[in-house]
Motif scaffolding. Structure first.
Motif, short mmCIF file in Angstrom:
data_model
loop_
_atom_site.label_atom_id
_atom_site.label_comp_id
_atom_site.label_asym_id
_atom_site.label_seq_id
_atom_site.Cartn_x
_atom_site.Cartn_y
_atom_site.Cartn_z
N ALA A 87 5.67 -4.07 -0.89
CA ALA A 87 6.83 -5.15 -0.97
C ALA A 87 7.39 -5.30 0.26
O ALA A 87 7.41 -4.27 1.05
CB ALA A 87 7.79 -4.71 -2.07
N SER A 88 7.99 -6.56 0.66
CA SER A 88 8.65 -6.61 1.89
C SER A 88 9.59 -7.95 1.62
O SER A 88 9.28 -8.93 1.20
CB SER A 88 7.66 -6.66 3.15
N GLU A 89 10.43 -8.03 2.62
CA GLU A 89 11.27 -9.18 2.62
C GLU A 89 10.53 -10.29 3.48
O GLU A 89 10.82 -11.58 3.73
CB GLU A 89 12.65 -9.16 3.34
N ASP A 90 9.45 -9.97 4.13
CA ASP A 90 8.60 -10.71 4.99
C ASP A 90 7.26 -10.91 4.66
O ASP A 90 6.54 -9.71 4.47
CB ASP A 90 8.67 -10.03 6.49
N THR A 91 6.86 -12.01 4.44
CA THR A 91 5.52 -12.03 3.83
C THR A 91 4.29 -11.61 4.87
O THR A 91 3.16 -11.17 4.33
CB THR A 91 5.16 -13.74 3.70
N ASN A 92 4.46 -11.46 6.01
CA ASN A 92 3.71 -10.82 7.04
C ASN A 92 3.62 -9.34 6.88
O ASN A 92 2.75 -8.82 7.38
CB ASN A 92 4.30 -11.09 8.50
N GLU A 93 4.63 -8.83 6.16
CA GLU A 93 4.60 -7.43 5.94
C GLU A 93 4.12 -6.96 4.53
O GLU A 93 4.00 -5.80 4.44
CB GLU A 93 6.15 -6.79 6.43
N VAL A 94 3.95 -7.71 3.91
CA VAL A 94 3.42 -7.35 2.39
C VAL A 94 1.84 -7.03 2.63
O VAL A 94 1.22 -7.80 3.29
CB VAL A 94 3.61 -8.79 1.42
N ALA A 95 1.54 -6.06 1.91
CA ALA A 95 0.26 -5.55 1.89
C ALA A 95 0.00 -4.64 3.33
O ALA A 95 -1.29 -4.61 3.96
CB ALA A 95 -0.81 -6.26 1.50
N LYS A 96 1.02 -4.74 4.14
CA LYS A 96 0.88 -3.86 5.52
C LYS A 96 -0.01 -2.70 5.30
O LYS A 96 0.42 -1.84 4.44
CB LYS A 96 1.95 -3.54 6.35
N PRO A 97 -1.13 -2.25 5.75
CA PRO A 97 -1.88 -1.03 5.65
C PRO A 97 -1.78 0.10 6.62
O PRO A 97 -1.33 -0.14 7.98
CB PRO A 97 -3.33 -1.58 5.35
N ILE A 98 -2.03 1.15 6.26
CA ILE A 98 -2.37 2.04 6.88
C ILE A 98 -3.54 2.71 6.36
O ILE A 98 -4.03 2.86 5.35
CB ILE A 98 -1.23 3.31 7.09
N GLU A 99 -4.48 3.47 7.31
CA GLU A 99 -5.58 4.41 6.98
C GLU A 99 -5.41 5.73 7.27
O GLU A 99 -4.96 5.87 8.64
CB GLU A 99 -6.76 3.93 7.57
N PHE A 100 -5.78 6.75 6.63
CA PHE A 100 -5.62 8.00 6.86
C PHE A 100 -7.03 8.40 7.76
O PHE A 100 -8.10 8.82 7.14
CB PHE A 100 -5.42 8.92 5.70
N PHE A 101 -6.79 8.33 8.96
CA PHE A 101 -7.79 8.85 9.95
C PHE A 101 -8.25 10.29 10.12
O PHE A 101 -9.38 10.61 9.81
CB PHE A 101 -7.44 8.18 11.46
N ASP A 102 -7.22 11.13 10.21
CA ASP A 102 -7.40 12.64 10.47
C ASP A 102 -6.12 13.21 9.61
O ASP A 102 -4.94 13.11 10.10
CB ASP A 102 -7.39 12.88 11.90
N LEU A 103 -6.33 13.95 8.56
CA LEU A 103 -5.22 14.54 7.70
C LEU A 103 -4.82 15.87 8.23
O LEU A 103 -4.07 16.82 7.82
CB LEU A 103 -5.99 14.61 6.14
N ALA A 104 -5.92 16.56 9.05
CA ALA A 104 -5.42 18.02 9.85
C ALA A 104 -5.43 18.94 8.78
O ALA A 104 -4.65 19.63 8.82
CB ALA A 104 -4.18 17.71 10.66
N GLY A 105 -6.01 18.97 7.63
CA GLY A 105 -6.20 19.72 6.71
C GLY A 105 -4.77 19.79 5.77
O GLY A 105 -4.61 20.77 4.94
N LYS A 106 -3.96 18.75 5.76
CA LYS A 106 -2.74 18.79 4.99
C LYS A 106 -2.75 17.99 3.66
O LYS A 106 -3.77 17.08 3.47
CB LYS A 106 -1.69 18.16 5.96
N ASN A 107 -2.00 18.46 2.90
CA ASN A 107 -2.07 17.58 1.43
C ASN A 107 -1.03 16.71 1.45
O ASN A 107 0.24 16.84 1.82
CB ASN A 107 -1.66 18.64 0.26
N ILE A 108 -1.50 15.39 1.28
CA ILE A 108 -0.62 14.20 1.28
C ILE A 108 -0.78 13.46 -0.05
O ILE A 108 -1.87 13.29 -0.64
CB ILE A 108 -1.30 13.30 2.32
N VAL A 109 0.29 12.78 -0.38
CA VAL A 109 0.26 11.88 -1.58
C VAL A 109 1.14 10.64 -1.10
O VAL A 109 1.79 10.68 -0.31
CB VAL A 109 0.93 12.57 -2.78
N CYS A 110 0.60 9.73 -2.00
CA CYS A 110 1.32 8.38 -1.63
C CYS A 110 2.57 8.09 -2.36
O CYS A 110 2.29 8.38 -3.93
CB CYS A 110 0.14 7.22 -1.63
N GLY A 111 3.49 7.51 -2.10
CA GLY A 111 4.76 7.44 -2.84
C GLY A 111 5.24 6.22 -3.20
O GLY A 111 4.52 5.08 -3.27
N LEU A 112 6.61 6.03 -2.89
CA LEU A 112 7.43 4.73 -3.55
C LEU A 112 6.70 3.49 -2.84
O LEU A 112 6.58 3.68 -1.71
CB LEU A 112 8.87 4.98 -3.07
#
Length: 403
Positions: A87-112
């Motif tokens: 979600a975003s107020e700007d259509t250019n920002e909706v579905a803006k992505p990131i990719e997990f390139f290097d997790l450095a052995g850490k535990n990550i979950v996706c949130g809100l």
């Protein structure tokens, strides 16, 4: 645009067939904190501001989940997973992505307000998807399907309507490597600019401390070094605004449109080197901001702004950099300001001149300090231009290298 050694057709793939999606949690900022060893959580706000396209946890940072807030059901992120802001107020920002390139052995979950996707079919290499989903080819599709009026949003169902092109893994790797190197150069450029900004603040602070201690600086009323300019815009000069980062700047270029009155003859004229005080609170400047005009020709600003001519340009330069620091602006203005019932700032242009700040006694020291600060500022302008060019280069490649 392609590297010359590649000519094979790209596979056009439906996003919903490329990615498998996993549930995410709804933890708010209040349930997160930095600096612990608990599981990390990706909040959608960090996708919009704070994280690069390729998240590398050897250098990037994510908040940890506070004790007693651990979600019961979750899917740990893997390297190569992507996350979208839904979600975003700007259509250019909706579905803006990131990719997990290097997790450095850490535990990550996706949130809100995130969508967590994974290529379980192994069609893509790590590092390609984040850029592919940042491309114009993908976002043009998102703009057409994003739902909402004030807030635009998407869901995993929308990905059945979107497609991306997938080349061979060798070509994917080459594309991803190029864009990642540009991202790394942009990050380095931002650090250079941050260091220059810190250097300016440090020089002003140390010069003031040393000057007061050695009695080579003394407190002076601003009215002794500034005089209000009461020239009105009878010649119809272009209208400017004042920003924290850009100073006096053309209003249309800065804000995208004009907010000026139809008749601007009563606006105040600003000449090169003038000091402008805006009475509108913003960010770290709750009582307004003070800037020197670096525009070489005459412009106009709202009659709500105070405009002042310095006794000489060196004093104007020092005042500009002195008030650049939020603490200096706050300390100077808080004794002068009266706030109305609706928290509005009440201060006359004359009242603005009634407090004191420390300034050099010697004209020679004033000149040397102004010259040094200007030289660093000019260097920073060059570095900012270079940063802009790198960013434009990346955006050009995101438009041209994907289908």
């Amino acid at each position: 645009m392609r590297f010359p050694e590649f000519s094979e057709e790209w596979e056009i793939c439906k996003v919903s067939e490329l990615l498998d999606f996993y549930s995410t949690n709804s933890l708010s900022w209040e349930q997160l904190e930095y600096g612990t060893k608990a599981m990390m959580n990706l909040h959608y706000g960090l996708i919009h501001v704070g994280l690069p396209t390729m998240v590398d946890l050897t250098r990037d940072n994510l908040p940890n989940i506070k004790e007693d807030n651990m979600p019961k059901n979750f899917e740990l992120c893997k390297e190569g997973d992507v996350a979208f802001a839904d979600a975003s107020e700007d259509t250019n920002e909706v579905a803006k992505p990131i990719e997990f390139f290097d997790l450095a052995g850490k535990n990550i979950v996706c949130g809100l307000h995130t969508i967590h996707g994974r290529d379980n079919k192994n069609k893509t290499v790590i590092g390609f998807k984040g850029y592919a989903f940042s491309s114009s080819a993908f976002h043009n599709q998102i703009r057409r399907i994003a739902q909402g009026t004030k807030i635009y949003s998407i869901s995993t169902k929308n990905f059945s309507e979107c497609f991306i092109g997938i080349p061979s893994k060798v070509e994917q790797t080459k594309i991803a490597t190029l864009l990642r190197l540009i991202d790394e150069r942009i990050a380095t450029q931002n650090k250079i600019i941050d260091k220059l900004q810190s250097l300016i603040k440090g020089i002003v602070y140390q010069a003031k401390i040393d000057g007061v201690r050695q009695n080579t600086w003394q407190k002076k009323e601003l009215r002794k070094v500034l005089q209000e300019r009461n020239e009105k815009n009878t010649k119809g000069y272009e209208v400017c605004s004042v920003s924290v980062t850009q100073g006096v700047v053309n209003q249309i270029e800065y804000l995208g449109r004009s907010f000026a009155a139809k008749d601007t003859l009563h606006y105040n004229v600003v000449k090169y080197g003038d000091i402008v005080y805006t009475k509108s609170p913003t960010g770290d400047f709750p009582y307004g901001i003070v800037k020197r005009s670096n525009i070489r020709y005459n412009v106009a600003v709202s009659p709500l702004y105070g405009v002042y001519e310095p006794v000489n340009d060196n004093i104007g330069i020092i005042l500009h950099f002195y008030f650049m620091q939020p603490s200096n602006a706050l300390n100077y203005l808080h004794r002068l300001i009266q706030k109305g019932a609706k928290n509005t700032i009440s201060i006359t242009n004359g009242r603005f001149l009634e407090n004191t700040i420390p300034l050099p006694n010697s004209s020679e020291e004033t000149k040397r300090l102004a010259w040094l600060l200007t030289a660093i500022q000019n260097k920073m302008v060059l570095e900012l231009d270079l940063l802009s060019n790198y960013q434009k280069q990346k955006q050009y490649l995101l438009r041209q290298m994907f289908i």
